[in-house]
Design a protein around this motif. Structure first.
Motif, PDB file in Angstrom:
ATOM      1  N   ILE A  77       0.844  -1.198   0.000  1.00  0.00           N
ATOM      2  CA  ILE A  77       0.000   0.000   0.000  1.00  0.00           C
ATOM      3  C   ILE A  77       0.879   1.248   0.000  1.00  0.00           C
ATOM      4  N   GLN A  78       1.871   1.264   0.886  1.00  0.00           N
ATOM      5  CA  GLN A  78       2.742   2.430   0.997  1.00  0.00           C
ATOM      6  C   GLN A  78       3.531   2.651  -0.299  1.00  0.00           C
ATOM      7  N   GLU A  81       1.224   3.932  -3.091  1.00  0.00           N
ATOM      8  CA  GLU A  81       0.880   5.343  -2.929  1.00  0.00           C
ATOM      9  C   GLU A  81       2.055   6.241  -3.299  1.00  0.00           C
ATOM     10  N   GLU A  82       3.274   5.854  -2.899  1.00  0.00           N
ATOM     11  CA  GLU A  82       4.453   6.653  -3.224  1.00  0.00           C
ATOM     12  C   GLU A  82       4.681   6.709  -4.729  1.00  0.00           C
ATOM     13  N   ALA A  85       2.106   8.930  -6.354  1.00  0.00           N
ATOM     14  CA  ALA A  85       2.404  10.342  -6.090  1.00  0.00           C
ATOM     15  C   ALA A  85       3.561  10.829  -6.961  1.00  0.00           C
ATOM     16  N   GLY A  92       2.718   1.784  -9.530  1.00  0.00           N
ATOM     17  CA  GLY A  92       1.870   2.061  -8.376  1.00  0.00           C
ATOM     18  C   GLY A  92       0.627   1.192  -8.369  1.00  0.00           C
ATOM     19  N   LEU A  96      -0.566  -1.719  -5.650  1.00  0.00           N
ATOM     20  CA  LEU A  96      -1.892  -1.688  -5.022  1.00  0.00           C
ATOM     21  C   LEU A  96      -2.676  -2.964  -5.343  1.00  0.00           C
ATOM     22  N   LEU A 113     -10.279   2.588  -1.926  1.00  0.00           N
ATOM     23  CA  LEU A 113      -9.447   3.026  -3.046  1.00  0.00           C
ATOM     24  C   LEU A 113     -10.270   3.767  -4.096  1.00  0.00           C
ATOM     25  N   THR A 116     -10.585   7.273  -2.911  1.00  0.00           N
ATOM     26  CA  THR A 116      -9.361   8.064  -2.764  1.00  0.00           C
ATOM     27  C   THR A 116      -8.575   8.231  -4.063  1.00  0.00           C
ATOM     28  N   LEU A 117      -8.660   7.264  -4.967  1.00  0.00           N
ATOM     29  CA  LEU A 117      -7.882   7.351  -6.205  1.00  0.00           C
ATOM     30  C   LEU A 117      -8.651   8.116  -7.281  1.00  0.00           C
TER      31      LEU A 117
END
Length: 154
Positions: A77-78, A81-82, A85, A92, A96, A113, A116-117
């Motif tokens: 997940i981290q 997201e990075e 971004a 990415g 995910l 998701l 948020t996405l």
């Protein structure tokens, strides 16, 4: 005779659109006239194809080890997201997708998701999910017959 402001705006928009279209067509013709155009295009496609095949394969944890699965989930997940971004949508979304594959409640995660996405990123994720499951299955060790017999005896 007085021309209405709406008519002036419409005429300006039509002229602007025509000029922009002409500009696009002109530079497309110039690009195709370039003698090295096809050679450069082939080189770009080869380079892209090679980078797609060189993508490192994810090492999935043993699904029986709850702690390893949880750590892998948070890491994916981290990392996803990075990368999103940073603008690397492909990688990415892959990370995910890995997180969704090992998640205990994938429907809840997908709902989060989706909220948020960006819509195009979420649709790319949904398109990639079917390709993640076979990789997850390949990564899991095949159950041996002795463990199945022990479970059957109980």
């Amino acid at each position: 005779m007085m021309v209405s402001p709406k008519a002036v705006i419409g005429i300006c928009a039509g002229v602007s659109a025509t000029l922009f279209l002409g500009y696009c067509i002109y530079f497309d013709v110039q690009r195709h006239k370039d003698p090295d155009f096809k050679k450069k295009l082939r080189q770009r496609r080869r380079a892209k194809k090679q980078t797609c095949h060189k993508r490192p394969h994810t090492v999935f944890p043993d699904m029986k080890d709850h702690e390893a699965v949880q750590q892998f989930f948070l890491q994916e997940i981290q990392l996803g997201e990075e990368l999103l971004a940073a603008g690397d949508l492909e990688s990415g979304v892959d990370h995910l997708g890995n997180a969704v594959a090992v998640c205990g409640q994938p429907n809840d995660l997908l709902q989060v998701l989706q909220q948020t996405l960006q819509p195009q990123v979420f649709h790319l994720l949904i398109q990639r999910l079917p390709s993640v499951a076979p990789r997850l299955m390949k990564a899991q060790p095949a159950p041996n017959s002795s463990s199945l017999q022990e479970e059957d005896v109980e």
